[in-house]
Write a protein that holds these residues in place. Structure first.
Motif, short mmCIF file in Angstrom:
data_model
loop_
_atom_site.label_atom_id
_atom_site.label_comp_id
_atom_site.label_asym_id
_atom_site.label_seq_id
_atom_site.Cartn_x
_atom_site.Cartn_y
_atom_site.Cartn_z
N GLU A 1 -18.10 -7.38 -4.54
CA GLU A 1 -17.81 -8.83 -4.48
C GLU A 1 -16.81 -9.13 -3.35
OE1 GLU A 1 -15.19 -9.31 -8.19
OE2 GLU A 1 -15.27 -7.19 -7.67
N LYS A 2 -16.89 -10.32 -2.80
CA LYS A 2 -15.94 -10.72 -1.77
C LYS A 2 -15.15 -11.90 -2.29
CE LYS A 2 -16.50 -7.69 1.43
NZ LYS A 2 -16.13 -6.59 0.56
N LYS A 3 -13.87 -11.64 -2.57
CA LYS A 3 -13.07 -12.67 -3.22
C LYS A 3 -12.40 -13.64 -2.26
CE LYS A 3 -11.84 -9.65 -7.06
NZ LYS A 3 -10.82 -8.71 -7.50
N GLY A 4 -12.00 -13.16 -1.11
CA GLY A 4 -11.26 -14.00 -0.17
C GLY A 4 -10.73 -13.12 0.95
N THR A 5 -10.18 -13.76 1.96
CA THR A 5 -9.72 -12.98 3.12
C THR A 5 -8.19 -12.84 3.13
OG1 THR A 5 -11.59 -13.82 4.36
CG2 THR A 5 -9.79 -12.91 5.66
N VAL A 6 -7.74 -11.65 3.49
CA VAL A 6 -6.32 -11.40 3.68
C VAL A 6 -6.14 -10.79 5.07
CG1 VAL A 6 -4.31 -10.08 2.86
CG2 VAL A 6 -5.96 -10.96 1.20
N VAL A 7 -5.13 -11.25 5.79
CA VAL A 7 -4.83 -10.69 7.10
C VAL A 7 -3.60 -9.79 6.96
CG1 VAL A 7 -4.04 -11.23 9.45
CG2 VAL A 7 -5.84 -12.62 8.40
N SER A 8 -3.65 -8.58 7.53
CA SER A 8 -2.52 -7.65 7.42
C SER A 8 -2.08 -7.16 8.79
CB SER A 8 -2.92 -6.43 6.58
OG SER A 8 -3.27 -6.82 5.28
N PHE A 9 -0.77 -7.01 8.95
CA PHE A 9 -0.26 -6.52 10.25
C PHE A 9 1.04 -5.74 10.06
CE2 PHE A 9 3.52 -9.13 11.26
CZ PHE A 9 3.44 -10.11 10.27
N VAL A 10 1.36 -4.93 11.06
CA VAL A 10 2.68 -4.30 11.15
C VAL A 10 3.40 -5.02 12.29
CG1 VAL A 10 3.97 -2.19 11.66
CG2 VAL A 10 1.89 -2.06 10.30
N ALA A 11 4.67 -5.35 12.05
CA ALA A 11 5.45 -6.17 12.99
C ALA A 11 5.49 -5.59 14.41
CB ALA A 11 6.87 -6.32 12.46
N GLU A 12 5.67 -6.49 15.34
CA GLU A 12 5.76 -6.13 16.75
C GLU A 12 6.86 -5.07 16.96
OE1 GLU A 12 6.11 -9.55 19.25
OE2 GLU A 12 5.77 -8.34 21.06
N GLY A 13 6.55 -4.03 17.72
CA GLY A 13 7.54 -2.99 18.04
C GLY A 13 7.63 -1.90 16.98
N ASP A 14 6.86 -2.04 15.91
CA ASP A 14 6.98 -1.09 14.80
C ASP A 14 5.74 -0.20 14.70
OD1 ASP A 14 7.47 0.14 12.27
OD2 ASP A 14 8.73 -1.57 11.73
N PRO A 15 5.94 1.14 14.75
CA PRO A 15 4.78 2.03 14.69
C PRO A 15 4.43 2.48 13.27
CG PRO A 15 6.72 3.33 15.20
CD PRO A 15 7.19 1.90 14.97
N HIS A 16 5.27 2.11 12.29
CA HIS A 16 5.09 2.62 10.92
C HIS A 16 3.95 1.90 10.20
CE1 HIS A 16 9.33 3.42 11.96
NE2 HIS A 16 9.12 4.56 11.33
N ASP A 17 2.80 2.57 10.09
CA ASP A 17 1.66 1.84 9.52
C ASP A 17 1.11 2.42 8.21
OD1 ASP A 17 0.46 4.11 10.51
OD2 ASP A 17 -1.00 3.07 11.76
N ILE A 18 1.79 3.41 7.65
CA ILE A 18 1.24 4.03 6.43
C ILE A 18 1.20 3.02 5.27
CG2 ILE A 18 1.56 5.87 4.71
CD1 ILE A 18 2.65 7.64 6.95
N GLY A 19 2.28 2.29 5.08
CA GLY A 19 2.34 1.30 4.00
C GLY A 19 1.29 0.22 4.19
N LYS A 20 1.16 -0.26 5.42
CA LYS A 20 0.14 -1.30 5.70
C LYS A 20 -1.26 -0.77 5.43
CE LYS A 20 -1.81 -1.64 9.42
NZ LYS A 20 -3.02 -0.86 9.72
N ASN A 21 -1.51 0.50 5.81
CA ASN A 21 -2.83 1.08 5.57
C ASN A 21 -3.13 1.15 4.07
OD1 ASN A 21 -3.12 1.34 8.30
ND2 ASN A 21 -2.61 3.52 8.37
N LEU A 22 -2.09 1.41 3.28
CA LEU A 22 -2.29 1.42 1.82
C LEU A 22 -2.62 0.01 1.32
CD1 LEU A 22 0.61 3.77 0.59
CD2 LEU A 22 -1.84 4.26 0.57
N VAL A 23 -1.87 -0.97 1.84
CA VAL A 23 -2.12 -2.36 1.45
C VAL A 23 -3.59 -2.71 1.71
CG1 VAL A 23 -1.61 -4.77 2.10
CG2 VAL A 23 0.27 -3.17 1.76
N VAL A 24 -4.06 -2.40 2.92
CA VAL A 24 -5.44 -2.72 3.31
C VAL A 24 -6.44 -1.99 2.41
CG1 VAL A 24 -7.13 -2.42 5.19
CG2 VAL A 24 -4.86 -3.30 5.70
N MET A 25 -6.13 -0.72 2.13
CA MET A 25 -7.02 0.09 1.29
C MET A 25 -7.17 -0.51 -0.11
SD MET A 25 -6.26 4.02 0.20
CE MET A 25 -5.84 4.62 1.77
N PHE A 26 -6.03 -0.91 -0.71
CA PHE A 26 -6.09 -1.46 -2.07
C PHE A 26 -6.75 -2.85 -2.08
CE2 PHE A 26 -2.38 1.50 -2.86
CZ PHE A 26 -3.11 2.35 -3.69
#
Ligand code: B12
Length: 275
Positions: free
Chosen positions: A126-151
């Motif tokens: 099912e497709k419930k709605g759209t969410v946009v995800s990003f890691v802030a400018e200048g920041d290379p830490h993306d593990i948490g964001k990748n988890l957010v996107v995955m869930f």
């Protein structure tokens, strides 16, 4: 003098000290460090998952994840195993026992293991709605964001992943284009988390409102996220789909600030005053 004769007389202890082979006595195993002991899971399969991340051993992390997934859920593999390993790595880095290359290996191991867990987590039809995800400018830490996107994906949301080190302008353009029910921002550094109020202000100035702008990450605290409009402090990545569901059901950022523990359905220490 023949080598065998010289070796009998040589002061190896002195030589090892001279060449830094012996510096402060025997090496301490990471798992024996008192700060690591505080976060290291005691039971299997979680201990092996965490240890593979601590040692930055990608092969073992993938293998341990595959076998753990026969016993426990992908969420538990991540939260109770892999993430605990990363907590230990953070502790070792903070005290100067681990260095940048160590963390890079651990991050690679965690990322590879997360990909295995993601396959099991799957994607809802099912497709419930759209969410946009990003890691802030200048920041290379993306593990948490990748988890957010995955869930989010596993729970039926269309997740538009802008990646890491994303300029504010790109975030704003994406919000205009996709009109998401929620925008998620991740930042782990005090120098980069300032992107959140900047993005929120720019959106407001252009008359654009996102129902919820969920923000989280290492250095980010609730006080900071609640110091500007639209921001809702996100604690765990797996809370993201629950926040998005609530946004879809019409809850505003103000509602979510007040009702966070109720919305995510569990005790959240960071919101203990709002239980
Ligand atoms: C791994 C790591 C790295 C890796 C990152 C790899 C990657 N692909 O992400 C590498 C090696 C690249 C790295 C580099 C650096 N790092 Co670093 N790194 C870390 C470390 C050890 C762990 C971070 C991590 O992945 N944690 C695990 C994930 C899962 O946690 P998370 O992202 O916070 O996400 C969780 C929650 O926050 C939440 N969440 C996140 N976003 C959102 C959003 C929503 C909506 C919701 C609901 C939830 C949510 O969900 C997750 C939990 O479920 C931290 C230590 C720490 N205490 O955080 C330092 C840390 C963040 N790094 C730090 C620094 C300083 C750096 C460097 C500048 C070091 C240097 N001297 O070069 C460089 C960056 C250089 C640059 N500008 O490019 C500092 C930041 C200090 C500060 N306060 O500003 C930290 C805190 C270490 C320290 N104690 O000094 N790092």
């Amino acid at each position: 003098m023949a080598f065998s004769e010289w070796a009998k007389k040589a002061d190896f202890d002195m030589m090892f000290k001279r060449y830094n082979v012996i510096i402060e006595g025997p090496a301490i195993k990471p798992e024996d460090d008192p700060d690591v002991k505080k976060v290291l899971p005691k039971d299997e399969p979680f201990k092996s998952l965490a240890m593979a991340v601590i040692f930055g051993d990608t092969e073992k992390a993938v293998q341990a994840t595959k076998s753990a997934l026969d016993m426990v859920s992908p969420l538990d593999v991540i939260e109770k195993g892999l993430a605990k390993g990363m907590d230990a790595v953070s502790a070792l880095y903070a005290k100067g026992a681990y260095f940048l290359p160590d963390i890079m290996l651990s991050a690679d191991a965690m990322t590879a293991a997360m990909a295995v867990a993601e396959q099991k987590l799957g994607r809802a039809r099912e497709k419930k709605g759209t969410v946009v995800s990003f890691v802030a400018e200048g920041d290379p830490h993306d593990i948490g964001k990748n988890l957010v996107v995955m869930f989010l994906k596993a729970n039926g949301f269309e997740a538009v992943d802008l990646g890491r080190d994303v300029p504010d302008k790109e975030v704003i353009e994406a919000v205009k284009k996709y009109k998401p029910v929620m925008l998620t921002g991740t930042a782990l550094m005090t120098t980069t988390m300032t992107a959140f109020p900047r993005v929120a202000k720019a959106l407001q100035e252009q008359g654009i409102s996102v129902p919820v702008f969920g923000c989280g990450g290492g250095a980010v605290k609730r006080d900071f996220v609640e110091s500007y409009d639209m921001g809702v402090y996100g604690v765990k990545a797996f809370h993201a789909p629950k926040l998005a569901e609530a946004a879809l059901a019409g809850k505003s950022w103000k509602d979510l600030r007040k009702e966070y523990p109720k919305v995510v359905g569990e005790f959240v220490a960071e919101y203990a005053d709002r239980m």
